[in-house]
Design a protein around this motif. Structure first.
Motif, PDB file in Angstrom:
ATOM      1  N   TYR A 126      -1.258   0.107  10.760  1.00 28.83           N
ATOM      2  CA  TYR A 126      -0.191  -0.719  10.179  1.00 28.83           C
ATOM      3  C   TYR A 126       1.154  -0.477  10.858  1.00 28.83           C
ATOM      4  O   TYR A 126       2.005  -1.361  10.845  1.00 28.83           O
ATOM      5  CB  TYR A 126      -0.120  -0.508   8.664  1.00 28.83           C
ATOM      6  CG  TYR A 126      -1.260  -1.178   7.924  1.00 28.83           C
ATOM      7  CD1 TYR A 126      -1.534  -2.536   8.108  1.00 28.83           C
ATOM      8  CD2 TYR A 126      -2.061  -0.468   7.041  1.00 28.83           C
ATOM      9  CE1 TYR A 126      -2.582  -3.154   7.442  1.00 28.83           C
ATOM     10  CE2 TYR A 126      -3.107  -1.083   6.363  1.00 28.83           C
ATOM     11  CZ  TYR A 126      -3.358  -2.439   6.568  1.00 28.83           C
ATOM     12  OH  TYR A 126      -4.391  -3.051   5.899  1.00 28.83           O
ATOM     13  N   VAL A 167       3.704  -1.235   3.849  1.00 29.67           N
ATOM     14  CA  VAL A 167       2.992   0.027   3.632  1.00 29.67           C
ATOM     15  C   VAL A 167       4.038   1.137   3.554  1.00 29.67           C
ATOM     16  O   VAL A 167       4.864   1.273   4.456  1.00 29.67           O
ATOM     17  CB  VAL A 167       2.015   0.324   4.796  1.00 29.67           C
ATOM     18  CG1 VAL A 167       1.303   1.660   4.587  1.00 29.67           C
ATOM     19  CG2 VAL A 167       0.999  -0.801   4.971  1.00 29.67           C
ATOM     20  N   LEU A 219       0.794   5.124   0.716  1.00 29.41           N
ATOM     21  CA  LEU A 219      -0.062   6.143   1.334  1.00 29.41           C
ATOM     22  C   LEU A 219       0.684   7.465   1.537  1.00 29.41           C
ATOM     23  O   LEU A 219       1.914   7.506   1.537  1.00 29.41           O
ATOM     24  CB  LEU A 219      -0.597   5.618   2.673  1.00 29.41           C
ATOM     25  CG  LEU A 219      -1.409   4.316   2.597  1.00 29.41           C
ATOM     26  CD1 LEU A 219      -1.840   3.869   3.991  1.00 29.41           C
ATOM     27  CD2 LEU A 219      -2.623   4.466   1.690  1.00 29.41           C
ATOM     28  N   ILE A 262      -2.610   4.412   8.853  1.00 30.80           N
ATOM     29  CA  ILE A 262      -1.145   4.363   8.972  1.00 30.80           C
ATOM     30  C   ILE A 262      -0.763   3.931  10.395  1.00 30.80           C
ATOM     31  O   ILE A 262       0.147   3.117  10.594  1.00 30.80           O
ATOM     32  CB  ILE A 262      -0.541   5.740   8.581  1.00 30.80           C
ATOM     33  CG1 ILE A 262      -0.780   5.963   7.072  1.00 30.80           C
ATOM     34  CG2 ILE A 262       0.948   5.818   8.920  1.00 30.80           C
ATOM     35  CD1 ILE A 262      -0.663   7.385   6.611  1.00 30.80           C
ATOM     36  N   LYS A 320       4.435  -2.666   9.811  1.00 27.47           N
ATOM     37  CA  LYS A 320       4.467  -2.747   8.345  1.00 27.47           C
ATOM     38  C   LYS A 320       4.803  -1.423   7.652  1.00 27.47           C
ATOM     39  O   LYS A 320       4.986  -1.390   6.440  1.00 27.47           O
ATOM     40  CB  LYS A 320       3.105  -3.228   7.830  1.00 27.47           C
ATOM     41  CG  LYS A 320       2.808  -4.641   8.265  1.00 27.47           C
ATOM     42  CD  LYS A 320       1.711  -5.289   7.473  1.00 27.47           C
ATOM     43  CE  LYS A 320       1.675  -6.768   7.824  1.00 27.47           C
ATOM     44  NZ  LYS A 320       0.707  -7.518   7.074  1.00 27.47           N
ATOM     45  N   VAL A 321       4.833  -0.333   8.426  1.00 24.67           N
ATOM     46  CA  VAL A 321       4.966   0.980   7.785  1.00 24.67           C
ATOM     47  C   VAL A 321       6.423   1.405   7.621  1.00 24.67           C
ATOM     48  O   VAL A 321       7.227   1.306   8.544  1.00 24.67           O
ATOM     49  CB  VAL A 321       4.191   2.051   8.595  1.00 24.67           C
ATOM     50  CG1 VAL A 321       4.468   3.451   8.050  1.00 24.67           C
ATOM     51  CG2 VAL A 321       2.698   1.769   8.556  1.00 24.67           C
ATOM     52  N   PHE A 376       0.873  -1.177   0.000  1.00 23.36           N
ATOM     53  CA  PHE A 376       0.000   0.000   0.000  1.00 23.36           C
ATOM     54  C   PHE A 376       0.911   1.229   0.000  1.00 23.36           C
ATOM     55  O   PHE A 376       1.903   1.274   0.759  1.00 23.36           O
ATOM     56  CB  PHE A 376      -0.867   0.037   1.262  1.00 23.36           C
ATOM     57  CG  PHE A 376      -2.040  -0.919   1.261  1.00 23.36           C
ATOM     58  CD1 PHE A 376      -2.567  -1.441   0.085  1.00 23.36           C
ATOM     59  CD2 PHE A 376      -2.639  -1.277   2.470  1.00 23.36           C
ATOM     60  CE1 PHE A 376      -3.670  -2.303   0.103  1.00 23.36           C
ATOM     61  CE2 PHE A 376      -3.735  -2.143   2.498  1.00 23.36           C
ATOM     62  CZ  PHE A 376      -4.251  -2.654   1.315  1.00 23.36           C
ATOM     63  N   ARG A 432      -9.945  -0.009   4.721  1.00 16.96           N
ATOM     64  CA  ARG A 432      -8.964  -1.054   5.063  1.00 16.96           C
ATOM     65  C   ARG A 432      -9.669  -2.368   5.422  1.00 16.96           C
ATOM     66  O   ARG A 432      -9.316  -3.442   4.925  1.00 16.96           O
ATOM     67  CB  ARG A 432      -8.101  -0.598   6.249  1.00 16.96           C
ATOM     68  CG  ARG A 432      -7.150  -1.655   6.746  1.00 16.96           C
ATOM     69  CD  ARG A 432      -6.388  -1.209   7.971  1.00 16.96           C
ATOM     70  NE  ARG A 432      -7.172  -1.149   9.204  1.00 16.96           N
ATOM     71  CZ  ARG A 432      -7.619  -2.195   9.878  1.00 16.96           C
ATOM     72  NH1 ARG A 432      -7.374  -3.419   9.459  1.00 16.96           N
ATOM     73  NH2 ARG A 432      -8.323  -2.033  10.985  1.00 16.96           N
ATOM     74  N   GLU A 483      -3.806  -9.016   4.031  1.00 15.25           N
ATOM     75  CA  GLU A 483      -3.225  -7.744   4.464  1.00 15.25           C
ATOM     76  C   GLU A 483      -2.085  -7.414   3.508  1.00 15.25           C
ATOM     77  O   GLU A 483      -1.540  -8.317   2.878  1.00 15.25           O
ATOM     78  CB  GLU A 483      -2.627  -7.901   5.869  1.00 15.25           C
ATOM     79  CG  GLU A 483      -3.655  -7.938   6.957  1.00 15.25           C
ATOM     80  CD  GLU A 483      -3.007  -7.781   8.337  1.00 15.25           C
ATOM     81  OE1 GLU A 483      -1.842  -7.334   8.426  1.00 15.25           O
ATOM     82  OE2 GLU A 483      -3.679  -8.111   9.310  1.00 15.25           O
ATOM     83  N   PRO A 484      -1.694  -6.134   3.428  1.00 16.93           N
ATOM     84  CA  PRO A 484      -0.534  -5.831   2.581  1.00 16.93           C
ATOM     85  C   PRO A 484       0.735  -6.398   3.199  1.00 16.93           C
ATOM     86  O   PRO A 484       0.799  -6.591   4.419  1.00 16.93           O
ATOM     87  CB  PRO A 484      -0.495  -4.297   2.615  1.00 16.93           C
ATOM     88  CG  PRO A 484      -1.096  -3.950   3.928  1.00 16.93           C
ATOM     89  CD  PRO A 484      -2.175  -4.968   4.170  1.00 16.93           C
TER      90      PRO A 484
END
Ligand code: UDP
Ligand code: MG
Length: 241
Positions: A207, A160, A60, A204, A212-213, A58, A146, A156-157
């Motif tokens: 995640y 991110v 963002l 954000i 994951k970010v 993802f 989401r 899920e991604p």
């Protein structure tokens, strides 16, 4: 594999519903295409372990934070398929897709299009692609988006990317980009920034808590910013080679 399962469940529910035979054929074809790709991948190497697992990133960040520009660079370097949710929605408007008037009004207002509409467009784009690695740009824009994605797509991604950019820089970029968009005017930009802070930042945060970010400082030249982006993907070399 989740996309195969997603396609299959869609295939089953479509054939058992009263959808038109054209739709049924389309879903059957998509499922078959995905299935065939997998079989061919196996046949080439002769080992089931070479079957590719989908990889979803993802992408963002606020309006004008450089998501689309960096996605183009990621596609060039890492062979992803770029799916911009905004572009899918704009294409739906120009091709007079069902709900096109509602989508246009929502975009003009800087609000968020209902999740089922956007997720359906993304799902179709994934199903009609032979690729297994996708950049989903500008989506999910809210917790509701989401949750709908995770429920409908069933995944899920993997990662991110969050392009972090000061508001005044975003406003300056959007006002100077001249792409003829109905929402690139100061009134709509202000609304989009508010919607971003209220609805997208919680995604954000969610995640981030799941580790994951990858936060990118989105101020600088395109190449400088890409030098922060590149290592995020090289760290996943094995999954995306
Ligand atoms: N949009 C939406 N859902 C999405 C993506 C976009 O509703 O998942 C709408 C929303 O109104 C947004 C507009 O499309 O303000 C433009 O989105 P895009 O990502 O193209 O633009 P950006 O805000 O990144 O400049
Ligand atoms: Mg964009």
């Amino acid at each position: 594999m989740w996309w195969r399962v997603a396609s299959l469940s869609r295939f089953i529910s479509t054939t058992s519903s009263r959808s038109s035979s054209v739709n049924q054929a389309a879903y059957r074809l998509n499922f078959w295409q995905v299935y065939t790709t997998e079989i061919l991948t196996r046949a080439k190497d002769g080992r089931p372990s070479t079957v590719k697992t989908p990889f979803v990133a993802f992408v963002l960040g606020g309006p004008g934070s450089g998501k689309g520009t960096q996605c183009t660079k990621i596609v060039e370097s890492f062979g992803f398929t770029h799916l911009s949710a905004g572009d899918l929605l704009r294409h739906a408007i120009s091709s007079n897709y069902e709900n096109s008037a509602m989508i246009l009004d929502t975009i003009k207002e800087g609000k968020i299009v209902p999740s089922e509409v956007t997720v359906k467009l993304i799902q179709r784009a994934i199903e009609s692609s032979d690729n297994y690695k996708f950049l989903i740009d500008g989506f999910p824009r809210s917790e509701e988006n989401r949750i709908a994605f995770e429920k409908i797509i069933g995944a899920e991604p993997n990662i991110v990317l969050f392009f972090d950019c000061p508001e005044e820089e975003m406003v300056k970029r959007v006002l100077s980009r001249n792409e003829g968009r109905v929402d690139d005017n100061i009134d709509t930009i202000k609304k989009r920034l508010k919607v971003f802070a209220a609805l997208n930042l919680p995604v954000i945060k969610h995640y981030s808590e799941r580790g994951k970010v990858h936060k990118i400082n989105a101020v600088g030249t395109v190449d400088d910013i890409f030098e922060q982006v590149r290592p995020v993907f090289t760290a996943h070399e094995k999954e995306i080679e």
